[in-house]
Design a protein around this motif. Sequence first.
Motif, PDB file in Angstrom:
ATOM      1  N   MET A  91       2.642  19.592   5.426  1.00 25.19           N
ATOM      2  CA  MET A  91       1.653  19.180   4.523  1.00 25.19           C
ATOM      3  C   MET A  91       0.260  18.925   5.042  1.00 25.19           C
ATOM      4  N   PRO A  92      -0.824  19.378   4.129  1.00 28.55           N
ATOM      5  CA  PRO A  92      -2.202  19.343   4.815  1.00 28.55           C
ATOM      6  C   PRO A  92      -2.423  18.003   5.142  1.00 28.55           C
ATOM      7  N   ASP A  93      -3.536  17.721   6.125  1.00 29.94           N
ATOM      8  CA  ASP A  93      -3.720  16.237   6.778  1.00 29.94           C
ATOM      9  C   ASP A  93      -4.369  15.536   5.720  1.00 29.94           C
ATOM     10  N   LYS A  94      -5.165  15.982   4.725  1.00 35.30           N
ATOM     11  CA  LYS A  94      -5.798  15.282   3.614  1.00 35.30           C
ATOM     12  C   LYS A  94      -4.764  14.868   2.567  1.00 35.30           C
ATOM     13  N   GLU A  95      -3.727  15.607   2.303  1.00 37.39           N
ATOM     14  CA  GLU A  95      -2.711  15.217   1.304  1.00 37.39           C
ATOM     15  C   GLU A  95      -1.855  14.239   1.940  1.00 37.39           C
ATOM     16  N   ARG A  96      -1.320  14.337   3.251  1.00 38.79           N
ATOM     17  CA  ARG A  96      -0.522  13.211   3.891  1.00 38.79           C
ATOM     18  C   ARG A  96      -1.325  12.017   3.905  1.00 38.79           C
ATOM     19  N   THR A  97      -2.525  11.929   4.215  1.00 36.68           N
ATOM     20  CA  THR A  97      -3.274  10.725   4.404  1.00 36.68           C
ATOM     21  C   THR A  97      -3.326  10.007   3.074  1.00 36.68           C
ATOM     22  N   GLN A  98      -3.689  10.977   1.937  1.00 45.54           N
ATOM     23  CA  GLN A  98      -3.733  10.185   0.668  1.00 45.54           C
ATOM     24  C   GLN A  98      -2.353   9.593   0.293  1.00 45.54           C
ATOM     25  N   PHE A  99      -1.204  10.501   0.485  1.00 46.66           N
ATOM     26  CA  PHE A  99      -0.014   9.902   0.318  1.00 46.66           C
ATOM     27  C   PHE A  99       0.479   8.704   1.001  1.00 46.66           C
ATOM     28  N   VAL A 100       0.102   8.697   2.343  1.00 47.93           N
ATOM     29  CA  VAL A 100       0.399   7.381   3.094  1.00 47.93           C
ATOM     30  C   VAL A 100      -0.336   6.269   2.466  1.00 47.93           C
ATOM     31  N   ASP A 101      -1.381   6.358   2.298  1.00 47.50           N
ATOM     32  CA  ASP A 101      -2.349   5.231   1.904  1.00 47.50           C
ATOM     33  C   ASP A 101      -1.745   4.793   0.881  1.00 47.50           C
ATOM     34  N   SER A 102      -1.442   5.596  -0.331  1.00 50.18           N
ATOM     35  CA  SER A 102      -0.913   5.134  -1.565  1.00 50.18           C
ATOM     36  C   SER A 102       0.416   4.159  -1.412  1.00 50.18           C
ATOM     37  N   VAL A 103       1.358   4.838  -0.564  1.00 49.21           N
ATOM     38  CA  VAL A 103       2.464   4.165  -0.452  1.00 49.21           C
ATOM     39  C   VAL A 103       2.362   2.774   0.426  1.00 49.21           C
ATOM     40  N   THR A 104       1.269   2.749   1.172  1.00 46.50           N
ATOM     41  CA  THR A 104       1.012   1.728   2.204  1.00 46.50           C
ATOM     42  C   THR A 104       0.421   0.480   1.148  1.00 46.50           C
ATOM     43  N   TRP A 105      -0.470   0.852   0.085  1.00 47.62           N
ATOM     44  CA  TRP A 105      -0.951   0.083  -0.717  1.00 47.62           C
ATOM     45  C   TRP A 105       0.076  -0.601  -1.922  1.00 47.62           C
ATOM     46  N   VAL A 106       1.010   0.310  -2.004  1.00 53.26           N
ATOM     47  CA  VAL A 106       2.117  -0.122  -3.098  1.00 53.26           C
ATOM     48  C   VAL A 106       3.154  -1.277  -2.253  1.00 53.26           C
ATOM     49  N   PHE A 107       3.172  -1.041  -1.054  1.00 50.75           N
ATOM     50  CA  PHE A 107       3.971  -2.051  -0.176  1.00 50.75           C
ATOM     51  C   PHE A 107       3.182  -3.308  -0.197  1.00 50.75           C
ATOM     52  N   ALA A 108       1.768  -3.111  -0.079  1.00 50.17           N
ATOM     53  CA  ALA A 108       1.228  -4.440  -0.018  1.00 50.17           C
ATOM     54  C   ALA A 108       1.102  -5.237  -1.318  1.00 50.17           C
ATOM     55  N   LEU A 109       0.832  -4.506  -2.333  1.00 47.18           N
ATOM     56  CA  LEU A 109       1.049  -5.268  -3.704  1.00 47.18           C
ATOM     57  C   LEU A 109       2.381  -5.621  -4.146  1.00 47.18           C
ATOM     58  N   MET A 110       3.381  -5.077  -3.746  1.00 42.84           N
ATOM     59  CA  MET A 110       4.925  -5.268  -3.726  1.00 42.84           C
ATOM     60  C   MET A 110       4.851  -6.871  -2.840  1.00 42.84           C
ATOM     61  N   ILE A 111       4.467  -6.744  -1.807  1.00 44.64           N
ATOM     62  CA  ILE A 111       4.648  -8.081  -0.947  1.00 44.64           C
ATOM     63  C   ILE A 111       4.078  -9.115  -1.722  1.00 44.64           C
ATOM     64  N   LEU A 112       2.767  -8.936  -2.192  1.00 40.48           N
ATOM     65  CA  LEU A 112       1.813 -10.094  -2.548  1.00 40.48           C
ATOM     66  C   LEU A 112       2.622 -10.181  -3.971  1.00 40.48           C
ATOM     67  N   PHE A 113       3.266  -9.457  -4.834  1.00 38.78           N
ATOM     68  CA  PHE A 113       4.113  -9.889  -5.919  1.00 38.78           C
ATOM     69  C   PHE A 113       5.128 -10.867  -5.770  1.00 38.78           C
ATOM     70  N   LEU A 114       5.805 -10.417  -4.490  1.00 38.51           N
ATOM     71  CA  LEU A 114       7.124 -11.138  -4.457  1.00 38.51           C
ATOM     72  C   LEU A 114       6.683 -12.551  -3.853  1.00 38.51           C
ATOM     73  N   ILE A 115       5.442 -12.791  -3.259  1.00 40.18           N
ATOM     74  CA  ILE A 115       5.299 -14.062  -3.008  1.00 40.18           C
ATOM     75  C   ILE A 115       4.707 -14.724  -3.990  1.00 40.18           C
ATOM     76  N   LEU A 116       3.924 -14.154  -4.657  1.00 34.12           N
ATOM     77  CA  LEU A 116       3.447 -14.926  -6.109  1.00 34.12           C
ATOM     78  C   LEU A 116       4.765 -15.228  -6.953  1.00 34.12           C
ATOM     79  N   TRP A 117       5.603 -14.406  -7.093  1.00 35.10           N
ATOM     80  CA  TRP A 117       6.681 -14.411  -8.019  1.00 35.10           C
ATOM     81  C   TRP A 117       7.575 -15.867  -7.721  1.00 35.10           C
ATOM     82  N   GLN A 118       7.684 -15.980  -6.481  1.00 32.96           N
ATOM     83  CA  GLN A 118       8.113 -17.535  -6.248  1.00 32.96           C
ATOM     84  C   GLN A 118       7.416 -18.630  -6.772  1.00 32.96           C
ATOM     85  N   LEU A 119       6.231 -18.439  -7.216  1.00 32.15           N
ATOM     86  CA  LEU A 119       5.180 -19.504  -7.627  1.00 32.15           C
ATOM     87  C   LEU A 119       5.326 -19.261  -9.410  1.00 32.15           C
ATOM     88  N   ILE A 120       5.321 -18.073  -9.747  1.00 33.44           N
ATOM     89  CA  ILE A 120       5.465 -17.959 -11.316  1.00 33.44           C
ATOM     90  C   ILE A 120       6.686 -18.019 -11.989  1.00 33.44           C
TER      91      ILE A 120
END
Length: 531
Positions: free
Chosen positions: A498-527
């Motif tokens: 996998m080209p470095d640029k494509e790998r970086t984009q994939f990794v960044d996307s998955v990382t942000w998905v996890f970050a948003l998932m964690i944020l949602f799971l925390i807020l879900w306890q409130l909402i």
Amino acid sequence: MNGYLIAIILVIAFWAAVYILDKKGILAKHHMSAWGPFVMWRTSRGRDLIDKLSRPHRFWNAYSLVSKGIVAVIMFGMTALLLWEATLVSSIPAESAPGVDMILGIPGINPVIPLWYGILGLVVAVVIHEFAHGILTRVHGMGVKSLGIVWMVIPMGAFTEPDEEALEKTTRRKRTAVYAVGPGTNIIAALIFAVLFSSVALGSVAPAYDAPMAATIYEDSPGDIAGIPVGAQIISINGEDVPINGYPDVNAPDPNTPVTVKYYYNGEIFEKEVISGVILTTTEKGLPSGDAGLKPGMMIYSINGEIIRNETDFKTVMSSLEIGETVPIVAYSYNAETGTYEVAEEVTEITPMSKIDYYKSRGTSTNGVEDMAFLGVNTAYLGMVVKDPQALIDSMAHPFAGDDSVDDYFHSFLTYVTLPLTGYQPFPASLVDVYEPQGIFSGMSSNSFWIMANCFYWLFWINLMLGLTNALPAIPLDGGYIFRDWLDSLVQKVRKKMPDKERTQFVDSVTWVFALMILFLILWQLIGPRI
């Protein structure tokens, strides 16, 4: 003026001053900058100290490896815990759901965290967290631009500012080491402070008097009406000594009869006349107790013709009842106008239900539960729940004593961490004089000893919470950056072409998905519970 109002006024005034000073360039002249409501004061001082501390490279490399292991376990465990909690949200009533103040770990705002103990814990936790980052930055040959203090009216913590460009260019192994030692150090510090609290402090304290202690006294109960305080140690009732574990079996007269209670409190011995009887502390609508008209505060006189003189009598009668069989019951209710207990005419009979059926209706495991008649009540003789004062200390000094399974250890850990929720941290002022410092602390007053012990506990608690939070796989937390590098390494090994640029984009996307998932799971306890 209300303390919270004063705090709000100070914070608003501070924010206003920060905004004005920042706009006029005054902060910049003194090496300060505004970051939202915070002021960050930077200095190059302290870098020499970090350089000296970083010199045993072999030690710090091993330390960072341990920290990575700690972070990996916590990252997985905390994510699994958040996912599990998300499945329970629908069963939580809106009125029992946590508020925003409970999610924010800010002393004075979060009702669980006491202001001054919380500030002490937060300052220490943030300082050692940031110093750990700085030390590993130097261990791996990267520069530290500055160190500093974060202010919001008072010092809230510290920070180190590494050379971001060098950190980005270094190897993943070194970068993850820098990020991992922050939360790793907090967890290690939490363990140290837990030992200081449990083994050192609580291992050096003993009850002042060998007698059961009133841990809870229900409002308008006989004990409360007589003026017996929480923390009183019950010496005798009607002249008969009460053994440390003998309160449920006390030789009591018929209900609604006066007894003389002798107790020790705050270095003195007192005697009070109290109306004897087993008091209902809780009842519930939809259960036999509620259907029979029983209410909290009532005194049970008899069930099925058997007089209830103490709590052992109540348990004995309950074990003799048949499930589903209606039996007569006599109860008294307190008349505040006359100051006497009178027969509750509305209560005449009760039909017990199955204890197993009750547990099943609540979704609670029935493993090890013996089926028997169940009324849906809690009781306390004189309306007082007593504890062995030494057992209370032992439960905090040896929280895992007797545990022999993972489930046992988990529940003991939760009990230890939730001491603030159960009212035992900070240690209740009403119980301070029940205990006397021993051994190396024998020269300390009870108040000074418990201030020290409370400090140890809150240093443990804040470090633990900061470490657990920062290990979550969510940028901008340390765990988020570690997760990104570990994911990048995994993808590179699995998808070698996998080209470095494509790998970086994939990794960044998955990382942000996890970050948003964690944020949602925390807020879900409130909402979630409020939808």
